[in-house]
Design a protein around this motif. Structure first.
Motif, PDB file in Angstrom:
ATOM      1  N   ILE A 141       0.862  -1.184   0.000  1.00  0.00           N
ATOM      2  CA  ILE A 141       0.000   0.000   0.000  1.00  0.00           C
ATOM      3  C   ILE A 141       0.893   1.226   0.000  1.00  0.00           C
ATOM      4  N   ASP A 150      -8.894   8.367   6.017  1.00  0.00           N
ATOM      5  CA  ASP A 150      -9.956   7.508   5.496  1.00  0.00           C
ATOM      6  C   ASP A 150      -9.586   6.894   4.146  1.00  0.00           C
ATOM      7  N   GLY A 151      -8.342   6.472   3.993  1.00  0.00           N
ATOM      8  CA  GLY A 151      -7.932   5.807   2.753  1.00  0.00           C
ATOM      9  C   GLY A 151      -7.679   6.776   1.599  1.00  0.00           C
ATOM     10  N   GLN A 154      -4.200   6.946  -0.782  1.00  0.00           N
ATOM     11  CA  GLN A 154      -3.619   5.605  -0.688  1.00  0.00           C
ATOM     12  C   GLN A 154      -3.825   4.871  -2.008  1.00  0.00           C
ATOM     13  N   GLU A 178       4.009   0.438   2.265  1.00  0.00           N
ATOM     14  CA  GLU A 178       3.794  -0.419   3.434  1.00  0.00           C
ATOM     15  C   GLU A 178       3.387  -1.798   2.959  1.00  0.00           C
ATOM     16  N   LEU A 180       1.116  -4.965   2.816  1.00  0.00           N
ATOM     17  CA  LEU A 180      -0.291  -5.226   3.131  1.00  0.00           C
ATOM     18  C   LEU A 180      -0.336  -6.228   4.283  1.00  0.00           C
ATOM     19  N   VAL A 181      -1.069  -5.877   5.312  1.00  0.00           N
ATOM     20  CA  VAL A 181      -1.112  -6.720   6.512  1.00  0.00           C
ATOM     21  C   VAL A 181      -2.383  -7.566   6.493  1.00  0.00           C
ATOM     22  N   PHE A 183      -4.456  -8.843   8.682  1.00  0.00           N
ATOM     23  CA  PHE A 183      -4.768  -8.811  10.114  1.00  0.00           C
ATOM     24  C   PHE A 183      -6.017  -9.620  10.435  1.00  0.00           C
ATOM     25  N   GLU A 186      -8.777  -5.093  13.645  1.00  0.00           N
ATOM     26  CA  GLU A 186      -8.162  -3.812  14.004  1.00  0.00           C
ATOM     27  C   GLU A 186      -8.684  -3.399  15.370  1.00  0.00           C
ATOM     28  N   HIS A 209     -13.575  -1.534   9.262  1.00  0.00           N
ATOM     29  CA  HIS A 209     -13.627  -0.509   8.216  1.00  0.00           C
ATOM     30  C   HIS A 209     -14.327  -1.058   6.984  1.00  0.00           C
ATOM     31  N   HIS A 212     -12.274   1.649   3.495  1.00  0.00           N
ATOM     32  CA  HIS A 212     -11.310   2.501   4.199  1.00  0.00           C
ATOM     33  C   HIS A 212     -11.923   3.430   5.237  1.00  0.00           C
ATOM     34  N   PHE A 253      -3.136  -3.120  14.186  1.00  0.00           N
ATOM     35  CA  PHE A 253      -3.575  -4.360  13.557  1.00  0.00           C
ATOM     36  C   PHE A 253      -3.235  -5.490  14.517  1.00  0.00           C
ATOM     37  N   ASN A 263      -0.653   0.966  13.455  1.00  0.00           N
ATOM     38  CA  ASN A 263      -0.968   1.459  12.106  1.00  0.00           C
ATOM     39  C   ASN A 263      -0.980   2.975  12.042  1.00  0.00           C
ATOM     40  N   GLU A 264      -1.624   3.598  13.011  1.00  0.00           N
ATOM     41  CA  GLU A 264      -1.808   5.045  12.872  1.00  0.00           C
ATOM     42  C   GLU A 264      -1.981   5.699  14.226  1.00  0.00           C
TER      43      GLU A 264
END
Ligand code: AMP
Length: 375
Positions: A141, A150-151, A154, A178, A180-181, A183, A186, A209, A212, A253, A263-264
């Motif tokens: 990503i 909100d994506g 990206q 990054e 791709l995870v 997961f 979340e 989500h 996104h 994640f 993640n953020e």
């Protein structure tokens, strides 16, 4: 440092729904609120004592706000850190420029997390795209370093496709790549850190989500105590390293083997913490006000289980949704942000379902969303 007591004026940079709910909490406690936003019709304006109309990078407008307030805070991290620094001699800014400088650039944020030894998805600067993809693999990503949410900003790079095409969709913005995870879910930790360094942690939430954008939050997330302690430990490490003041949200994640990857970070109240307004003894909004005013922090304890479901602009395709089904449910709390232009993907409000049986509340949330869909 003397606390700023009720009667003082709080300046808020950004007048979206987070500013609105913060202003409502602040005013309930007897504070005054002045907001800076590009639009005089922003969601915070109708509930603020004053509005300064100006872009979030308009230094003259921000100084005009600073001159009227006792402390400055924000409802978005997309305020230039240099501007915050320029306001600091006029009024205290909490969280300060240093926190924003670390968080608002994804590259700096990732370096900061690496330096703390905290786990995150494999990443690399996307300046040299081939080298970055060699490191993170595919699918990857690409995320713009600044102002993505909100994506937005990206792009996914699938195996076998031309990565330059994905990068081109980001219009030349500096980006990071990054891995791709895959997961299992979340989760987020929302906490507050006060002026004296004390920390209060809200129950961990589990987030789903869609396209996104946050769809549902369940809290407390079902989670073994040891895992909870690990997630909380990561969030506390970040808050302390930043010397943050205010609410901080850490999105993570959780992998199938239980590993947690950060993640953020958001140095403010957050959508995934909306459940606290209704389900917890002190909402994230009151908690943020308490922190930035130097008051003792409130009790973050959940009084009930809760599920939040976001109301996205798409539901307004055929006009305002029919609220009767939501309003008829005693456990449902309807929050609308007063936005006059519903657009697809835009967050217009949310419904909070107060129910200790959060599986049942998740099912109810889906049922209510289906009922709100235009026919
Ligand atoms: P962000 O804006 O980085 O929070 O991304 C928004 C959402 O996109 C996240 O909450 C995830 O659902 C998804 N996402 C972002 N980064 C990744 C990743 N590296 N792997 C898998 N999903 C991701």
């Amino acid at each position: 440092m003397m606390p700023l007591l009720p009667g003082a004026t709080i300046g808020v940079l950004g007048g979206g729904q987070l500013g609105r709910m913060m202003a409502l909490a602040a005013r309930r406690m007897g504070y005054r609120v002045v907001v800076l936003d590009p639009s005089a019709r922003c969601p915070t304006a109708p509930v603020a004592d004053g509005v300064v109309v100006g872009a979030l990078d308009d230094l003259a407008a921000a100084k005009h706000l600073a001159a009227q307030v006792d402390v400055i805070t924000l409802d978005t991290e997309h305020v230039p850190a240099d501007l915050l620094e320029a306001l600091e001699p006029i009024a205290p800014v909490r969280p300060g420029a240093k926190v924003l400088r670390t968080i608002q650039d994804r590259l700096v944020q990732k370096q900061f997390l690496d330096a703390l030894g905290l786990p995150q998805a494999t990443w690399a600067p996307a300046d040299d795209l081939e080298a970055a993809l060699a490191k993170v693999g595919r699918p990857a990503i690409l995320k713009v370093r600044r102002a993505g949410y909100d994506g937005k900003g990206q792009a996914r790079v699938e195996p076998g496709v031309d990565p330059a095409a994905a990068l081109a969709t980001l219009r030349g913005e500096p980006a990071v790549a990054e891995a791709l995870v895959r997961f299992a879910r979340e989760v987020s930790v929302v906490l507050a850190r006060g002026m004296g360094g004390e920390i209060r942690i809200y129950p961990i939430a589990e987030n789903v989500h869609r396209r996104h954008v946050l769809h549902t939050t369940r809290a407390p997330a079902p989670m073994p105590a040891t895992q909870r302690a690990r997630a909380e430990g990561i969030a506390v490490t970040i808050a302390e390293a930043l010397e943050h003041v205010g609410v901080l949200a850490v999105e993570m994640f959780e992998l199938p083997d239980g590993q947690l990857l950060v993640n953020e970070l958001a140095p403010r109240t957050r959508n995934s913490g909306h459940y606290t307004y209704g389900a917890c003894a002190t909402s994230q909004f009151e908690q943020h006000v308490r922190a930035v005013c130097g008051l003792p922090l409130g009790d973050p304890r959940a009084l009930t289980g809760a599920v939040m479901v976001n109301l996205i602009g798409d539901l307004w395709r055929a006009g305002p949704p029919a609220w009767a089904a939501v309003l008829a449910r005693p456990e449902a709390r309807l929050h609308l942000y007063g936005k006059d232009a519903p657009a697809p993907g835009r967050k217009m409000g949310h419904v909070l379902l107060l129910d200790d049986d959060t599986d049942r509340a998740l099912a109810t949330a889906e049922q209510l969303i289906a009922q709100l869909e235009p026919t």
